[in-house]
Design an enzyme around this catalytic site. Structure first.
Site, PDB file in Angstrom:
ATOM      1  N   GLU A   1       9.439  -4.237  10.213  1.00 13.64           N
ATOM      2  CA  GLU A   1       9.606  -2.929   9.766  1.00 13.64           C
ATOM      3  C   GLU A   1      10.416  -1.931  10.967  1.00 13.64           C
ATOM      4  O   GLU A   1       9.768  -1.683  11.863  1.00 13.64           O
ATOM      5  CB  GLU A   1       8.901  -2.197   9.056  1.00 13.64           C
ATOM      6  CG  GLU A   1       8.880  -0.960   8.326  1.00 13.64           C
ATOM      7  CD  GLU A   1       7.681  -0.334   7.594  1.00 13.64           C
ATOM      8  OE1 GLU A   1       7.068  -1.082   7.198  1.00 13.64           O
ATOM      9  OE2 GLU A   1       8.066   0.795   6.857  1.00 13.64           O
TER      10      GLU A   1
ATOM     11  N   LYS B   1      -0.979  -9.403   2.713  1.00 11.40           N
ATOM     12  CA  LYS B   1      -0.319  -8.939   4.082  1.00 11.40           C
ATOM     13  C   LYS B   1      -1.122  -8.231   4.804  1.00 11.40           C
ATOM     14  O   LYS B   1      -1.897  -7.298   4.134  1.00 11.40           O
ATOM     15  CB  LYS B   1       1.266  -8.327   3.620  1.00 11.40           C
ATOM     16  CG  LYS B   1       1.770  -7.785   4.614  1.00 11.40           C
ATOM     17  CD  LYS B   1       3.120  -7.351   4.452  1.00 11.40           C
ATOM     18  CE  LYS B   1       3.280  -5.959   3.708  1.00 11.40           C
ATOM     19  NZ  LYS B   1       2.940  -4.857   4.402  1.00 11.40           N
TER      20      LYS B   1
ATOM     21  N   ASP C   1       0.715  -1.248  -0.099  1.00 12.37           N
ATOM     22  CA  ASP C   1      -0.171  -0.087   0.142  1.00 12.37           C
ATOM     23  C   ASP C   1       0.851   1.210   0.116  1.00 12.37           C
ATOM     24  O   ASP C   1       0.366   2.299   0.004  1.00 12.37           O
ATOM     25  CB  ASP C   1      -0.886   0.031   1.247  1.00 12.37           C
ATOM     26  CG  ASP C   1      -0.470   0.051   2.689  1.00 12.37           C
ATOM     27  OD1 ASP C   1       0.887  -0.100   2.500  1.00 12.37           O
ATOM     28  OD2 ASP C   1      -1.104  -0.240   3.465  1.00 12.37           O
TER      29      ASP C   1
ATOM     30  N   GLU D   1      -1.155  -5.746   8.328  1.00 13.50           N
ATOM     31  CA  GLU D   1      -0.425  -4.954   9.595  1.00 13.50           C
ATOM     32  C   GLU D   1      -1.243  -5.302  10.993  1.00 13.50           C
ATOM     33  O   GLU D   1      -2.386  -4.975  11.147  1.00 13.50           O
ATOM     34  CB  GLU D   1      -0.586  -3.680   9.348  1.00 13.50           C
ATOM     35  CG  GLU D   1       0.610  -3.200   8.157  1.00 13.50           C
ATOM     36  CD  GLU D   1       0.824  -1.718   7.937  1.00 13.50           C
ATOM     37  OE1 GLU D   1       0.333  -0.873   8.942  1.00 13.50           O
ATOM     38  OE2 GLU D   1       1.247  -1.137   6.997  1.00 13.50           O
TER      39      GLU D   1
HETATM   40  O1  KIV Z   1       3.553  -1.250   1.429  1.00  9.99           O
HETATM   41  C1  KIV Z   1       4.772  -1.529   1.492  1.00  9.99           C
HETATM   42  O2  KIV Z   1       5.485  -1.185   0.528  1.00  9.99           O
HETATM   43  C2  KIV Z   1       5.280  -2.300   2.634  1.00  9.99           C
HETATM   44  C3  KIV Z   1       6.722  -2.458   2.832  1.00  9.99           C
HETATM   45  C4  KIV Z   1       7.352  -1.298   3.183  1.00  9.99           C
HETATM   46  C5  KIV Z   1       6.908  -3.728   3.603  1.00  9.99           C
HETATM   47  O3  KIV Z   1       4.540  -2.504   3.429  1.00  9.99           O
END
Ligand code: KIV
Length: 272
Positions: free
Chosen positions: A190, A121, A52, A123
């Site tokens: 991160e 993915k 994102d 968070e």
């Molecule tokens: O959105 C993204 O590019 C990410 C990376 C920084 C891991 O989550």
């Protein structure tokens, strides 16, 4: 296809675990569109993240928060149209996974159906665990994301290194263990201290992918625009630039402008 690796088999979540087991580092890079994803895949990248961060580097927003599910699906589909080998992971955008497991599952299913991606993915740790469990139980691989979570920028107030104090570090380790227990196929860490990354990487059997998290992770991820030097103004300590595309592109575009203005372009050979 000319790849860095001889192994042209499709990368799967299972193969990422095998890579961790034999100590082979995992390469991961973001991509958001067909053309760039095609180059990155042909170069031999293991994992392509439709992050994102598209909000920042593709749209020009200051944070990742405005990104919508429809926009992530658009980028995910564009990347999937190009990729043959890499595992493709699509970020669930802000607000789509936030404590209502059924609603989160609906959003996750939309992304999987409409992009054809391999994994998602998400968070967050304990707070979104029921959502992550619901999604994994439906057969969708999920990669966790802990440490600095850009979707929580309004809570943190800064993009500084996270988990420097013992209580935040302890919560991160607890969250990582919970994510593994619930069945995540990997975790992105991160901007946390390298020693904490080492602890998590050693304790968990799923792959840990770091960004600004030191050398001990099982793999590394960067944002494509940053590592190719398209973003001139973003220079965090963790970033290594592998090209200066900003300069290359400025020069190319200026040469084109010059040739158009001087009537050098197009010449006879370039005309019908
Ligand atoms: O959105 C993204 O590019 C990410 C990376 C920084 C891991 O989550």
């Amino acid at each position: 296809m000319s790849t860095y690796t001889e192994d042209n088999r499709k990368v799967t979540t299972h193969r990422l675990i095998e890579m961790k087991q034999r100590g082979e580092k995992i390469s991961m890079l973001t991509a958001y569109d067909y053309s760039m994803a095609s180059i990155i895949d042909q170069a031999g990248m293991d994992v392509i993240l439709v992050g994102d961060s598209a909000s920042n580097v593709m749209v020009g927003n200051i944070t990742t928060l405005p990104m919508t599910l429809d926009q992530m699906i658009y980028h995910g589909r564009s990347v999937m149209n190009a990729v043959k080998r890499a595992l493709v992971v699509v970020d669930m955008p802000f607000g789509t996974v936030s404590g209502d497991p059924l609603r989160s599952l609906e959003a996750a299913i939309r992304v999987m159906k409409e992009t054809g991606a391999d994994a998602l993915k998400i968070e967050g740790g304990e707070e979104v665990l029921p959502d992550i469990k619901k999604i994994i139980d439906a057969g969708i691989p999920v990669m966790g994301h802990l440490g600095l979570m850009p979707q929580s920028i309004n809570k943190y107030g800064t993009y500084n290194v996270r988990a420097k104090d013992t209580s935040e570090a302890a919560k991160l380790i607890k969250d990582a263990l919970l994510l593994e227990e619930v069945g995540c196929c990997g975790i992105v860490l991160e901007k946390i201290p390298a020693e904490l990354t080492k602890q998590v990487t050693d304790q968990l059997s799923i792959p840990i992918i770091g960004i600004g998290a030191g050398a001990h992770a099982d793999g590394q991820v960067l944002v494509m625009h940053d590592m190719l030097g398209i973003n001139k103004d973003f220079s965090p300590k963790f970033l290594r630039r592998y090209a200066d595309l900003y300069t290359v592109m400025i020069e190319a575009v200026q040469n084109y402008i010059k040739d158009v203005k001087s009537t050098d372009f197009p010449n006879e050979k370039e005309s019908y």
